[in-house]
Design a protein around this motif. Structure first.
Motif, PDB file in Angstrom:
ATOM      1  N   LEU A 113     -61.407  44.335  63.504  1.00  0.00           N
ATOM      2  CA  LEU A 113     -60.264  43.804  62.816  1.00  0.00           C
ATOM      3  C   LEU A 113     -60.519  42.107  62.909  1.00  0.00           C
ATOM      4  N   TRP A 114     -59.976  41.573  62.030  1.00  0.00           N
ATOM      5  CA  TRP A 114     -59.778  40.170  61.856  1.00  0.00           C
ATOM      6  C   TRP A 114     -59.067  39.609  63.245  1.00  0.00           C
ATOM      7  N   HIS A 115     -59.867  38.768  63.836  1.00  0.00           N
ATOM      8  CA  HIS A 115     -59.041  38.189  65.114  1.00  0.00           C
ATOM      9  C   HIS A 115     -59.745  36.721  65.698  1.00  0.00           C
ATOM     10  N   THR A 116     -58.914  36.219  66.523  1.00  0.00           N
ATOM     11  CA  THR A 116     -59.517  34.992  67.145  1.00  0.00           C
ATOM     12  C   THR A 116     -59.642  35.518  68.769  1.00  0.00           C
ATOM     13  N   ASP A 117     -60.679  35.033  69.345  1.00  0.00           N
ATOM     14  CA  ASP A 117     -60.821  35.381  70.865  1.00  0.00           C
ATOM     15  C   ASP A 117     -59.782  35.093  71.794  1.00  0.00           C
ATOM     16  N   SER A 118     -59.274  35.882  72.439  1.00  0.00           N
ATOM     17  CA  SER A 118     -58.422  35.640  73.475  1.00  0.00           C
ATOM     18  C   SER A 118     -57.076  35.070  73.102  1.00  0.00           C
ATOM     19  N   SER A 119     -56.785  35.332  71.886  1.00  0.00           N
ATOM     20  CA  SER A 119     -55.350  34.482  71.560  1.00  0.00           C
ATOM     21  C   SER A 119     -54.046  35.472  72.256  1.00  0.00           C
ATOM     22  N   PHE A 120     -54.502  36.706  72.978  1.00  0.00           N
ATOM     23  CA  PHE A 120     -53.602  37.428  73.572  1.00  0.00           C
ATOM     24  C   PHE A 120     -53.342  36.939  75.189  1.00  0.00           C
ATOM     25  N   LYS A 121     -54.058  35.923  75.587  1.00  0.00           N
ATOM     26  CA  LYS A 121     -54.109  35.301  76.499  1.00  0.00           C
ATOM     27  C   LYS A 121     -53.079  33.999  76.401  1.00  0.00           C
ATOM     28  N   ARG A 122     -52.272  33.522  77.642  1.00  0.00           N
ATOM     29  CA  ARG A 122     -51.600  32.400  77.746  1.00  0.00           C
ATOM     30  C   ARG A 122     -52.410  31.312  77.307  1.00  0.00           C
ATOM     31  N   VAL A 123     -53.406  30.973  77.959  1.00  0.00           N
ATOM     32  CA  VAL A 123     -54.435  30.076  77.602  1.00  0.00           C
ATOM     33  C   VAL A 123     -55.657  30.693  76.799  1.00  0.00           C
ATOM     34  N   PRO A 124     -55.805  30.549  75.454  1.00  0.00           N
ATOM     35  CA  PRO A 124     -56.345  31.464  74.486  1.00  0.00           C
ATOM     36  C   PRO A 124     -57.925  30.668  74.579  1.00  0.00           C
ATOM     37  N   GLY A 125     -58.608  31.349  73.874  1.00  0.00           N
ATOM     38  CA  GLY A 125     -60.040  30.721  73.722  1.00  0.00           C
ATOM     39  C   GLY A 125     -60.253  29.739  72.851  1.00  0.00           C
ATOM     40  N   LYS A 126     -61.205  28.756  73.285  1.00  0.00           N
ATOM     41  CA  LYS A 126     -61.390  27.488  72.792  1.00  0.00           C
ATOM     42  C   LYS A 126     -62.491  27.715  71.626  1.00  0.00           C
ATOM     43  N   VAL A 127     -63.655  28.028  72.279  1.00  0.00           N
ATOM     44  CA  VAL A 127     -65.183  28.162  71.615  1.00  0.00           C
ATOM     45  C   VAL A 127     -65.810  29.445  71.991  1.00  0.00           C
ATOM     46  N   SER A 128     -66.498  30.123  71.364  1.00  0.00           N
ATOM     47  CA  SER A 128     -66.952  31.448  71.591  1.00  0.00           C
ATOM     48  C   SER A 128     -68.448  31.199  71.113  1.00  0.00           C
ATOM     49  N   LEU A 129     -69.347  31.676  71.986  1.00  0.00           N
ATOM     50  CA  LEU A 129     -70.793  31.763  71.762  1.00  0.00           C
ATOM     51  C   LEU A 129     -71.277  33.182  71.781  1.00  0.00           C
ATOM     52  N   LEU A 130     -72.008  33.920  70.802  1.00  0.00           N
ATOM     53  CA  LEU A 130     -72.602  35.089  70.731  1.00  0.00           C
ATOM     54  C   LEU A 130     -73.868  35.178  70.410  1.00  0.00           C
ATOM     55  N   SER A 131     -74.606  35.793  71.235  1.00  0.00           N
ATOM     56  CA  SER A 131     -76.139  35.823  71.283  1.00  0.00           C
ATOM     57  C   SER A 131     -76.599  37.035  70.924  1.00  0.00           C
ATOM     58  N   ALA A 132     -77.688  37.213  70.059  1.00  0.00           N
ATOM     59  CA  ALA A 132     -78.146  38.516  69.551  1.00  0.00           C
ATOM     60  C   ALA A 132     -79.215  39.004  70.106  1.00  0.00           C
ATOM     61  N   HIS A 133     -79.105  39.914  71.109  1.00  0.00           N
ATOM     62  CA  HIS A 133     -80.416  40.408  71.872  1.00  0.00           C
ATOM     63  C   HIS A 133     -81.308  41.612  71.073  1.00  0.00           C
ATOM     64  N   GLU A 134     -80.502  42.456  70.405  1.00  0.00           N
ATOM     65  CA  GLU A 134     -80.780  43.630  69.688  1.00  0.00           C
ATOM     66  C   GLU A 134     -79.690  43.755  68.323  1.00  0.00           C
ATOM     67  N   VAL A 135     -80.354  43.923  67.011  1.00  0.00           N
ATOM     68  CA  VAL A 135     -79.430  43.911  66.131  1.00  0.00           C
ATOM     69  C   VAL A 135     -79.848  45.364  65.037  1.00  0.00           C
ATOM     70  N   PRO A 136     -78.853  46.031  64.441  1.00  0.00           N
ATOM     71  CA  PRO A 136     -79.281  47.072  63.808  1.00  0.00           C
ATOM     72  C   PRO A 136     -80.012  46.861  62.532  1.00  0.00           C
ATOM     73  N   PRO A 137     -80.651  47.701  61.967  1.00  0.00           N
ATOM     74  CA  PRO A 137     -81.502  47.408  60.687  1.00  0.00           C
ATOM     75  C   PRO A 137     -80.585  47.247  59.276  1.00  0.00           C
ATOM     76  N   ASN A 138     -79.450  47.707  59.580  1.00  0.00           N
ATOM     77  CA  ASN A 138     -78.285  47.608  58.522  1.00  0.00           C
ATOM     78  C   ASN A 138     -77.008  47.589  59.007  1.00  0.00           C
ATOM     79  N   GLY A 139     -76.215  46.663  58.314  1.00  0.00           N
ATOM     80  CA  GLY A 139     -74.960  46.493  58.895  1.00  0.00           C
ATOM     81  C   GLY A 139     -74.556  45.596  60.147  1.00  0.00           C
ATOM     82  N   GLY A 140     -73.376  45.470  60.677  1.00  0.00           N
ATOM     83  CA  GLY A 140     -73.256  44.952  62.214  1.00  0.00           C
ATOM     84  C   GLY A 140     -73.405  43.313  61.657  1.00  0.00           C
TER      85      GLY A 140
END
Length: 299
Positions: A113-140
């Protein structure tokens, strides 16, 4: 030494090269990275096979890291050892692909679902960092939407109508949209619904931006149905193709995005057979959106 920034989309998103994030990043280079993030909102770093500790160290340059909500519940085993790392994967504590009937698998599906990280917290997310260790051959893939550009494109009447509105955000609302209700009493007590401004000023660029998410349940002070209709209308507008970039992952990618002015969502893949190991750190904002808005009004 200076980084190289190459735009990937007409209005936002850039690829950054010329830095090895496995090594300590000096202050001058980090200032360049921050300036690029303020301008482009989403930065792609290729060929950065980060260990968890290296990801945490780089993330902490942006500010204080939040605790992953996946570590709140004590009756659930966790695959990764650090509470700062959110396990955004389809793998269980034994590193096997989760079964479709796995309730946590459904919890993670809500990331589509479209979202922004931790907007459900009183102090929400500022910056997120996502690291890929394994990825599927299709999609994702992961898609991002630029909420500053979306706000700029609204007609003046709509801007005037929404500028001072407040929405209530709750993780229980977003998860209910996909039928997930398996929250412990501790999780429910720890994550109460919170108010967030619908429009905010992005500190890094000084531009006004929408602040939306699937976590947004309704508009405070409005009839629920009327508020949800407005939120749906704004979400549909903000996620038009002209505002969206799709990232196709490679192992070793690190993607950094500004939660204060973007939406994102994961795309489907064969999650019962293909492995997808993604690890996210999220930096806390400085204060709630309401507090930041009040401070801006006084200055």
């Amino acid at each position: 030494m200076t980084i190289i920034v190459r735009p990937l989309h007409p209005i936002f998103v850039a690829e950054v090269s010329g830095v090895d994030l496995r090594c300590p990043v000096d202050r001058e280079i980090f200032r360049e990275i921050e300036a690029a993030l303020d301008r482009y909102a989403v930065l792609i770093f290729r060929a950065q096979p980060l260990a968890d500790e290296q990801q945490i160290a780089f993330s902490q340059l942006f500010g204080r890291l939040e605790t992953s909500i996946g570590t709140i519940r004590k009756d659930r085993k966790h695959r990764l050892g650090r509470q700062e790392i959110a396990d955004v994967s389809n793998l269980d504590e034994d590193n096997n692909v989760r079964l479709l009937a796995d309730r946590w698998c459904m919890m993670i599906l809500a990331n589509q679902l479209w979202h922004t990280d931790s907007s459900f917290k009183r102090v929400p997310g500022k910056v997120s960092l996502l690291s890929a260790h394994e990825v599927p051959p299709n999609g994702g893939e992961t898609e991002f939407a630029d909420l500053r550009a979306a706000y700029d494109s609204l007609d003046e009447a709509t801007k005037a109508r929404i500028d001072n509105l407040v929405a209530e955000h709750s993780i229980f609302h977003s998860r209910s949209l996909i039928g997930y209700t398996d929250f412990s009493d501790q999780e429910r007590a720890t994550l109460p619904a919170v108010p967030q401004t619908l429009v905010r000023v992005h500190p890094g660029s000084g531009r006004k931006t929408l602040y939306l998410a699937s976590h947004a349940s309704h508009i405070v002070g409005w009839p629920v149905d009327q508020g949800r209709a407005l939120l749906d209308e704004l979400m549909s507008f903000a996620t038009q193709p002209c505002f969206v970039y799709q990232h196709r992952w490679r192992v070793g990618d690190l993607v950094v995005w500004d939660n204060r002015c973007t939406l994102h969502r994961g795309r489907p893949f064969n999650n019962t057979e293909d492995r997808r190991d993604m690890r996210r750190t999220t930096v806390e904002d400085l204060a709630s959106t309401l507090e930041q808005s009040h401070l801006a009004e006084k200055s």
